[in-house]
Write an enzyme that holds these catalytic residues in place. Structure first.
Site, PDB file in Angstrom:
ATOM      1  N   GLN A 100      47.682  46.765  37.774  1.00 27.48           N
ATOM      2  CA  GLN A 100      47.611  45.231  37.209  1.00 27.48           C
ATOM      3  C   GLN A 100      46.535  44.518  37.669  1.00 27.48           C
ATOM      4  O   GLN A 100      45.866  43.770  36.854  1.00 27.48           O
ATOM      5  CB  GLN A 100      48.829  44.629  37.769  1.00 27.48           C
ATOM      6  CG  GLN A 100      49.252  42.927  37.306  1.00 27.48           C
ATOM      7  CD  GLN A 100      49.069  42.953  35.858  1.00 27.48           C
ATOM      8  OE1 GLN A 100      49.333  43.942  35.111  1.00 27.48           O
ATOM      9  NE2 GLN A 100      48.873  41.806  35.378  1.00 27.48           N
ATOM     10  N   GLU A 101      45.981  44.656  38.841  1.00 25.62           N
ATOM     11  CA  GLU A 101      44.844  44.091  39.336  1.00 25.62           C
ATOM     12  C   GLU A 101      43.493  44.367  38.787  1.00 25.62           C
ATOM     13  O   GLU A 101      42.790  43.605  38.316  1.00 25.62           O
ATOM     14  CB  GLU A 101      44.796  44.062  40.958  1.00 25.62           C
ATOM     15  CG  GLU A 101      45.939  43.331  41.543  1.00 25.62           C
ATOM     16  CD  GLU A 101      45.610  42.003  41.672  1.00 25.62           C
ATOM     17  OE1 GLU A 101      44.662  41.114  41.226  1.00 25.62           O
ATOM     18  OE2 GLU A 101      46.438  41.027  42.243  1.00 25.62           O
ATOM     19  N   SER A 102      43.230  45.709  38.658  1.00 25.49           N
ATOM     20  CA  SER A 102      41.944  46.116  38.196  1.00 25.49           C
ATOM     21  C   SER A 102      41.857  47.081  37.111  1.00 25.49           C
ATOM     22  O   SER A 102      40.808  47.732  36.753  1.00 25.49           O
ATOM     23  CB  SER A 102      41.237  46.555  39.710  1.00 25.49           C
ATOM     24  OG  SER A 102      41.765  47.784  40.110  1.00 25.49           O
TER      25      SER A 102
END
Length: 620
Positions: free
Chosen positions: A496-498
């Site tokens: 989700q973050e990167s």
């Protein structure tokens, strides 16, 4: 006498050897085509003994052996000649194969006229885009605007050509610029010309007044339909005023009626929209938003009625991801109304059809199938899987470990047109990821999952398998062991973050796989870190794992609170705790006042559940 006896023995031995060879060849013919997961010994055997010459060529290509092999005149011959940089034979023998675009590009250095042939014959091929960037003039710039505005250097070439272009050409150039988000250069390129509908839609950038002007000026265009839906999705008072000011014919549009029903004080208008337009995306969003509002207010009967509305047409058209959400909340509504058996059947059906993601996790937890509500450790990286693009040439190149050739063939066949269906999105996403464009590639696979219509179970299985294939497994597994946090949770956060891209930077400066703020990373590491250190996958994963471990410890292992804290901060989460976390966890998530954090929690923990072990729908 001895020689007389020996002759039959030799004949029998020769016949036996021939029989063994024929048997071996027959067995080889029954083995599926080779792929990157085929053992090297079997590849060598197929290259030497397979009866089918195409099978021998495939095995040779997988082993990187492009010499000393008969290649014929098919697609594999073009790949072999390209890898040997035999440009003249490639162009002469196989001018209709995508690899010939590279031959034209290479030979154009001495014969510049071949660049025009390249652009005409293979307009969307990367070699053509590279050639267009290197050429001056309006023509190559128009080519880039149509086929590859995102290509490195294309934006500058397109912008520069605007000064020389005619009015109709400037519209095309502006469309290319606006399509990649370069809105300022697109407006400059138009130079006061009234934009055509699709250009106007992009330049509106979601602003209500501009969208309203577009709808009024071009009411019969496809861009007007898109503009109307953007307005209807916008909850701002400005968007409401813009919608109210549209001509009367637009007021009976499903998106407009759905927006009005969402703002109404009771649910009767929403039910009317769902009955009239059950297959329209505006109805699906209306259904969820009204049902969510009723559930938060404790109106479970009203929520159940809304979620059950729409009938068979909604079931046949609503994307799989939205059906999973609707099915879970139908179960929760039934449970809150004391309909235990009905609730359990909703959740069991959900797990049969949509077992992964956030709602699969919550359904399994509600049925007592997820120990402690936390997913198990992540499994190892799965084996190679086919592409299933629908293009036999592309699929063969993928199977033979040639992702760049497959990508170039894919772009050439589609002439650079973006994918729209889930099948095309998953294929292009995997191709992009395989050639190093992981950010866009994984994003397209996520979109494929969100858009997937019902009734395509095998495609759903393929998308799920590849969407939740662990990436960056080495550094994340090491961090999970060292910091004693679940590997599946680290994978879920990193996705989700990167999207597992270690060089990603957010607009606020968060960095790396787990998007750590420099100040947080310095506190965790005990010293300031350089940009290069923050980008290092192993270090970033370890520090992110340490922070997640601290949050899990603070919240007694509760993944909902830990993941919400990772996004919004633990102090914000502490303020939200009185909102029913202990009684109905799913309702607590929906009560989070930050929409971004609500989405983040559901996505990360859905990722975590899906990474924990393969959970695929049951296909009949």
């Amino acid at each position: 006498m001895g020689l007389v006896r020996l002759s039959p023995l030799l004949a029998a031995s020769g016949l036996g050897t021939l029989a063994v060879l024929l048997l071996a060849r027959g067995l080889l013919s029954r083995i599926p085509g080779p792929n990157p997961g085929t053992p090297p010994a079997l590849l060598a055997l197929q290259q030497r003994w397979a009866l089918d010459p195409e099978r021998r060529r495939e095995a040779a290509l997988l082993q990187g052996q492009t010499t000393n092999q008969g290649w014929g005149r098919g697609p594999l011959a073009a790949v072999a000649l390209k890898q040997q940089e035999l440009w003249q034979p490639l162009l002469r023998r196989l001018p209709n194969e995508p690899a010939s675009a590279d031959a034209l590009y290479a030979l154009a250095e001495q014969q510049p006229r071949l660049r025009d042939t390249l652009l005409r014959r293979w307009p969307a091929h990367p070699a053509a885009l590279a050639a267009a960037v290197s050429q001056p003039g309006v023509g190559p710039a128009l080519h880039l605007a149509r086929y590859g505005a995102r290509w490195p250097g294309a934006q500058a070439r397109i912008s520069g050509a605007c000064r020389q272009a005619r009015a109709n050409q400037r519209q095309q150039l502006a469309l290319g610029l606006a399509g990649i988000g370069a809105l300022g250069p697109a407006r400059t390129c138009l130079g006061g010309l009234p934009p055509q509908p699709q250009v106007a839609l992009l330049l509106a950038d979601g602003k209500p007044a501009q969208l309203q002007a577009l709808i009024t000026a071009h009411p019969a265009s496809a861009a007007a339909e898109q503009a109307l839906r953007q307005l209807a999705d916008d909850p701002s008072p400005e968007a409401g005023s813009a919608l109210a000011g549209l001509p009367g014919a637009w007021q009976d549009h499903p998106a407009v009626r759905a927006g009005a029903a969402l703002r109404a004080t009771d649910g009767s208008a929403a039910l009317a929209v769902l009955q009239r337009w059950p297959a329209d995306p505006a109805s699906w969003e209306l259904q969820w938003q009204r049902a969510r509002r009723d559930a938060l207010a404790g109106r479970w009967q009203a929520a159940q009625q809304l979620l059950a509305a729409g009938g068979p047409r909604l079931e046949r058209t609503q994307p799989v991801a939205l059906q999973a959400r609707r099915r879970f909340w139908l179960g929760l509504s039934a449970a809150q109304l004391g309909q235990t058996r009905q609730a359990q059947e909703h959740w069991r059906q959900l797990l049969r059809q949509y077992p992964g993601g956030y709602y699969g996790w919550r359904a399994a937890t509600r049925l007592g199938l997820a120990p402690n509500g936390m997913p198990a450790p992540a499994a190892a990286e799965p084996r190679w899987t086919p592409l299933n693009s629908g293009d036999a040439r592309v699929d063969q190149l993928w199977r033979l470990g040639q992702p760049l050739e497959a990508w170039e063939a894919w772009r050439s066949a589609r002439r650079g047109q973006p994918p729209t269906t889930s099948a095309a999105l998953q294929a292009e996403g995997r191709l992009r990821e395989a050639i190093g464009d992981g950010w866009a590639g994984l994003g397209q696979q996520e979109l494929a999952a969100l858009r997937l219509p019902p009734g395509q179970c095998r495609l759903q299985q393929l998308i799920e398998t590849n969407l939740y294939r662990p990436r960056q497994l080495g550094p994340l597994a090491a961090a999970a062991r060292q910091e004693q946090v679940p590997l599946s949770l680290l994978l879920g956060v990193a996705k989700q973050e990167s999207r597992f891209q270690s060089g990603v930077r957010s607009v606020v400066g968060a960095a790396g796989l787990l998007q750590l703020m420099p100040e947080t990373a310095a506190e965790l590491a005990g010293r300031p870190l350089s940009d290069a250190e923050l980008d290092e996958p192993a270090r970033n994963a370890r520090l992110g794992g340490r922070y997640l471990g601290q949050l899990l410890q603070r919240w007694d292992g509760d993944p909902l609170l830990a993941v919400a804290s990772y996004n919004a901060g633990p102090n914000a989460v502490a303020r939200w705790l009185p909102n029913g976390r202990a009684t109905i966890p799913e309702l607590w998530v929906e009560a989070i006042p930050y929409p971004e954090t609500r989405h983040y929690v559901k996505t990360v923990l859905g990722n975590t559940w899906s990474f924990a072990k393969p959970r695929r729908p049951e296909c009949t």
